[in-house]
Design a protein around this motif. Structure first.
Motif, PDB file in Angstrom:
ATOM      1  N   TYR A 291      -9.735  -4.390   8.546  1.00 46.82           N
ATOM      2  CA  TYR A 291      -9.105  -5.626   8.991  1.00 46.82           C
ATOM      3  C   TYR A 291     -10.057  -6.518   9.790  1.00 46.82           C
ATOM      4  O   TYR A 291     -10.852  -6.044  10.601  1.00 46.82           O
ATOM      5  CB  TYR A 291      -7.917  -5.310   9.916  1.00 46.82           C
ATOM      6  CG  TYR A 291      -6.618  -4.997   9.230  1.00 46.82           C
ATOM      7  CD1 TYR A 291      -5.837  -5.994   8.667  1.00 46.82           C
ATOM      8  CD2 TYR A 291      -6.147  -3.680   9.178  1.00 46.82           C
ATOM      9  CE1 TYR A 291      -4.617  -5.700   8.066  1.00 46.82           C
ATOM     10  CE2 TYR A 291      -4.935  -3.379   8.572  1.00 46.82           C
ATOM     11  CZ  TYR A 291      -4.176  -4.390   8.023  1.00 46.82           C
ATOM     12  OH  TYR A 291      -2.974  -4.093   7.427  1.00 46.82           O
TER      13      TYR A 291
ATOM     14  N   TRP B 157      -2.669  -2.799   4.250  1.00 44.51           N
ATOM     15  CA  TRP B 157      -4.069  -3.042   3.917  1.00 44.51           C
ATOM     16  C   TRP B 157      -4.408  -2.592   2.501  1.00 44.51           C
ATOM     17  O   TRP B 157      -5.058  -3.331   1.749  1.00 44.51           O
ATOM     18  CB  TRP B 157      -4.979  -2.331   4.919  1.00 44.51           C
ATOM     19  CG  TRP B 157      -6.419  -2.449   4.537  1.00 44.51           C
ATOM     20  CD1 TRP B 157      -7.190  -1.523   3.879  1.00 44.51           C
ATOM     21  CD2 TRP B 157      -7.264  -3.578   4.740  1.00 44.51           C
ATOM     22  NE1 TRP B 157      -8.456  -2.007   3.665  1.00 44.51           N
ATOM     23  CE2 TRP B 157      -8.529  -3.274   4.189  1.00 44.51           C
ATOM     24  CE3 TRP B 157      -7.067  -4.824   5.340  1.00 44.51           C
ATOM     25  CZ2 TRP B 157      -9.591  -4.168   4.219  1.00 44.51           C
ATOM     26  CZ3 TRP B 157      -8.129  -5.713   5.377  1.00 44.51           C
ATOM     27  CH2 TRP B 157      -9.370  -5.379   4.815  1.00 44.51           C
ATOM     28  N   ASN B 158      -3.985  -1.406   2.133  1.00 49.03           N
ATOM     29  CA  ASN B 158      -4.417  -0.804   0.872  1.00 49.03           C
ATOM     30  C   ASN B 158      -3.834  -1.537  -0.336  1.00 49.03           C
ATOM     31  O   ASN B 158      -2.620  -1.616  -0.503  1.00 49.03           O
ATOM     32  CB  ASN B 158      -4.012   0.674   0.823  1.00 49.03           C
ATOM     33  CG  ASN B 158      -4.720   1.491   1.885  1.00 49.03           C
ATOM     34  OD1 ASN B 158      -5.908   1.313   2.131  1.00 49.03           O
ATOM     35  ND2 ASN B 158      -3.982   2.380   2.544  1.00 49.03           N
ATOM     36  N   ASN B 159      -4.716  -2.112  -1.147  1.00 47.84           N
ATOM     37  CA  ASN B 159      -4.309  -2.805  -2.376  1.00 47.84           C
ATOM     38  C   ASN B 159      -3.310  -3.924  -2.121  1.00 47.84           C
ATOM     39  O   ASN B 159      -2.332  -4.091  -2.847  1.00 47.84           O
ATOM     40  CB  ASN B 159      -3.732  -1.801  -3.379  1.00 47.84           C
ATOM     41  CG  ASN B 159      -4.735  -0.731  -3.759  1.00 47.84           C
ATOM     42  OD1 ASN B 159      -5.867  -1.029  -4.131  1.00 47.84           O
ATOM     43  ND2 ASN B 159      -4.311   0.532  -3.651  1.00 47.84           N
ATOM     44  N   THR B 160      -3.561  -4.702  -1.054  1.00 50.19           N
ATOM     45  CA  THR B 160      -2.739  -5.872  -0.726  1.00 50.19           C
ATOM     46  C   THR B 160      -3.649  -7.098  -0.689  1.00 50.19           C
ATOM     47  O   THR B 160      -4.875  -6.971  -0.724  1.00 50.19           O
ATOM     48  CB  THR B 160      -2.043  -5.708   0.643  1.00 50.19           C
ATOM     49  OG1 THR B 160      -3.020  -5.891   1.694  1.00 50.19           O
ATOM     50  CG2 THR B 160      -1.371  -4.348   0.773  1.00 50.19           C
TER      51      THR B 160
ATOM     52  N   LEU C 227     -10.058   0.512   8.900  1.00 48.29           N
ATOM     53  CA  LEU C 227      -9.386   0.187   7.647  1.00 48.29           C
ATOM     54  C   LEU C 227     -10.065  -0.991   6.959  1.00 48.29           C
ATOM     55  O   LEU C 227     -10.062  -1.077   5.727  1.00 48.29           O
ATOM     56  CB  LEU C 227      -7.919  -0.145   7.897  1.00 48.29           C
ATOM     57  CG  LEU C 227      -7.019   0.983   8.399  1.00 48.29           C
ATOM     58  CD1 LEU C 227      -5.616   0.444   8.713  1.00 48.29           C
ATOM     59  CD2 LEU C 227      -6.934   2.121   7.385  1.00 48.29           C
TER      60      LEU C 227
ATOM     61  N   ALA D 281      -1.804   0.591   7.687  1.00 51.19           N
ATOM     62  CA  ALA D 281      -2.569   1.102   6.535  1.00 51.19           C
ATOM     63  C   ALA D 281      -1.916   0.663   5.231  1.00 51.19           C
ATOM     64  O   ALA D 281      -2.600   0.260   4.276  1.00 51.19           O
ATOM     65  CB  ALA D 281      -2.672   2.617   6.608  1.00 51.19           C
ATOM     66  N   ASN D 282      -0.592   0.716   5.174  1.00 51.75           N
ATOM     67  CA  ASN D 282       0.116   0.326   3.960  1.00 51.75           C
ATOM     68  C   ASN D 282       0.008  -1.171   3.679  1.00 51.75           C
ATOM     69  O   ASN D 282       0.073  -1.600   2.518  1.00 51.75           O
ATOM     70  CB  ASN D 282       1.586   0.733   4.048  1.00 51.75           C
ATOM     71  CG  ASN D 282       1.771   2.232   3.903  1.00 51.75           C
ATOM     72  OD1 ASN D 282       0.877   2.936   3.433  1.00 51.75           O
ATOM     73  ND2 ASN D 282       2.929   2.729   4.316  1.00 51.75           N
TER      74      ASN D 282
ATOM     75  N   TRP E 165       4.945  -3.576   1.186  1.00 53.16           N
ATOM     76  CA  TRP E 165       3.720  -3.094   0.565  1.00 53.16           C
ATOM     77  C   TRP E 165       3.639  -1.587   0.752  1.00 53.16           C
ATOM     78  O   TRP E 165       3.786  -1.078   1.868  1.00 53.16           O
ATOM     79  CB  TRP E 165       2.482  -3.770   1.184  1.00 53.16           C
ATOM     80  CG  TRP E 165       2.431  -5.240   0.933  1.00 53.16           C
ATOM     81  CD1 TRP E 165       2.849  -6.241   1.772  1.00 53.16           C
ATOM     82  CD2 TRP E 165       1.959  -5.873  -0.252  1.00 53.16           C
ATOM     83  NE1 TRP E 165       2.667  -7.461   1.183  1.00 53.16           N
ATOM     84  CE2 TRP E 165       2.115  -7.273  -0.061  1.00 53.16           C
ATOM     85  CE3 TRP E 165       1.415  -5.410  -1.451  1.00 53.16           C
ATOM     86  CZ2 TRP E 165       1.753  -8.206  -1.021  1.00 53.16           C
ATOM     87  CZ3 TRP E 165       1.044  -6.348  -2.414  1.00 53.16           C
ATOM     88  CH2 TRP E 165       1.215  -7.710  -2.196  1.00 53.16           C
ATOM     89  N   ASN E 166       3.434  -0.889  -0.345  1.00 48.50           N
ATOM     90  CA  ASN E 166       3.224   0.565  -0.318  1.00 48.50           C
ATOM     91  C   ASN E 166       4.329   1.310   0.433  1.00 48.50           C
ATOM     92  O   ASN E 166       4.074   2.260   1.172  1.00 48.50           O
ATOM     93  CB  ASN E 166       1.862   0.888   0.298  1.00 48.50           C
ATOM     94  CG  ASN E 166       0.719   0.292  -0.496  1.00 48.50           C
ATOM     95  OD1 ASN E 166       0.649   0.446  -1.716  1.00 48.50           O
ATOM     96  ND2 ASN E 166      -0.175  -0.408   0.185  1.00 48.50           N
TER      97      ASN E 166
ATOM     98  N   THR F 131       0.639   3.783  10.279  1.00 49.40           N
ATOM     99  CA  THR F 131       0.989   3.949   8.866  1.00 49.40           C
ATOM    100  C   THR F 131       1.343   2.616   8.237  1.00 49.40           C
ATOM    101  O   THR F 131       0.899   2.298   7.118  1.00 49.40           O
ATOM    102  CB  THR F 131       2.156   4.935   8.713  1.00 49.40           C
ATOM    103  OG1 THR F 131       1.760   6.208   9.216  1.00 49.40           O
ATOM    104  CG2 THR F 131       2.556   5.078   7.254  1.00 49.40           C
TER     105      THR F 131
ATOM    106  N   SER G 206      -6.525  -9.762   4.407  1.00 54.28           N
ATOM    107  CA  SER G 206      -7.857  -9.489   4.941  1.00 54.28           C
ATOM    108  C   SER G 206      -7.873  -9.380   6.462  1.00 54.28           C
ATOM    109  O   SER G 206      -8.804  -8.814   7.025  1.00 54.28           O
ATOM    110  CB  SER G 206      -8.826 -10.613   4.541  1.00 54.28           C
ATOM    111  OG  SER G 206      -8.979 -10.687   3.144  1.00 54.28           O
TER     112      SER G 206
END
Length: 223
Positions: free
Chosen positions: A56, A21-24, A54, A18-19, A203-204, A15, A27
């Motif tokens: 990465y 990665w998403n909209n961060t 995801l 994923a947080n 993040w997230n 989790t 890379s």
């Protein structure tokens, strides 16, 4: 264009990854092979497929012998540890020819000859006896000594350098680097740069203390 990433020694969970990665801005992530001589943790080892799904990229890290391991700093031990690094990389799913494994060198400043011999053994084995390419993680102060003293001296096509040069102190909400190039680390041939350590990032809804990196590659361990 430079790509941003982060590394953290213990896998923080699916989790959290994923947080982050998403909209961060990130890379890629560090990926620790284990058990290694100075990194017994194995929590990263079964995560490659999920992290790839995801999106990465990776910095594949092998924490070998360090300055205090004086009885193990030999050319032969470097060869043995390189074989171990290659085996662990394969177990973790890094099986593409010329994938890069980064040997982690924590000591800054000048290295003694025994340490250089160990690094030479590690590099030679990776180049001559595996499908992988060698990478070196080291201080910006140490990179020239390793490059110029190794048996692959000057052969930058075979060795990638990821250097640490910390420009900001650890603090909550560390700003991300605005540099365009890892060469701004002080090492002109560096392909990756760790520019902040122990930085609190959120993040997230997930907060982690990570090191922040910059690379010429979105996937710094891809050959």
């Amino acid at each position: 264009m430079a790509y941003k990433g982060f590394d953290i020694d213990i896998y923080p969970g699916d989790t959290a990854m994923a947080n982050f990665w998403n909209n961060t801005p990130f890379s890629f992530t560090g990926f620790y092979l284990g058990p290694a001589p100075n990194h017994s943790d194995t929590t990263w080892m079964n995560t490659k497929s999920y992290l790839e799904s995801l999106g990465y990229g990776f910095l594949v890290i092998y924490v070998g012998q360090q300055a205090g391991d004086t009885s193990y700093l030999t050319y032969a031990q470097g060869q043995n540890d390189a074989a171990n690094a290659a085996s662990l990389a394969s177990q973790a799913g890094f099986n593409t020819e010329y994938d890069v494994i980064y040997l982690d060198i924590e000591q800054g400043g000048s290295l003694n000859q025994d340490f250089i011999d160990y690094i030479d053994g590690w590099i030679d084995y990776i180049v001559d006896s595996t499908i992988y390419m060698p990478g070196i993680y080291c201080s910006y102060e140490t990179a020239d000594q390793i490059k110029n003293s190794s048996s692959n001296a000057g052969n930058l096509s075979n060795i990638r350098y990821w250097v640490f040069n910390i420009n900001e102190p650890p603090s909550p909400g560390c700003t991300t680097n605005t540099s365009d190039s890892p060469s701004d680390s002080g090492v002109s041939y560096a392909s990756s740069w760790q520019y902040i350590q122990e930085c609190v990032q959120e993040w997230n809804g997930t907060t982690l203390t990570v090191d922040l990196d910059l690379s010429n590659y979105s996937n710094p361990s891809a050959g």
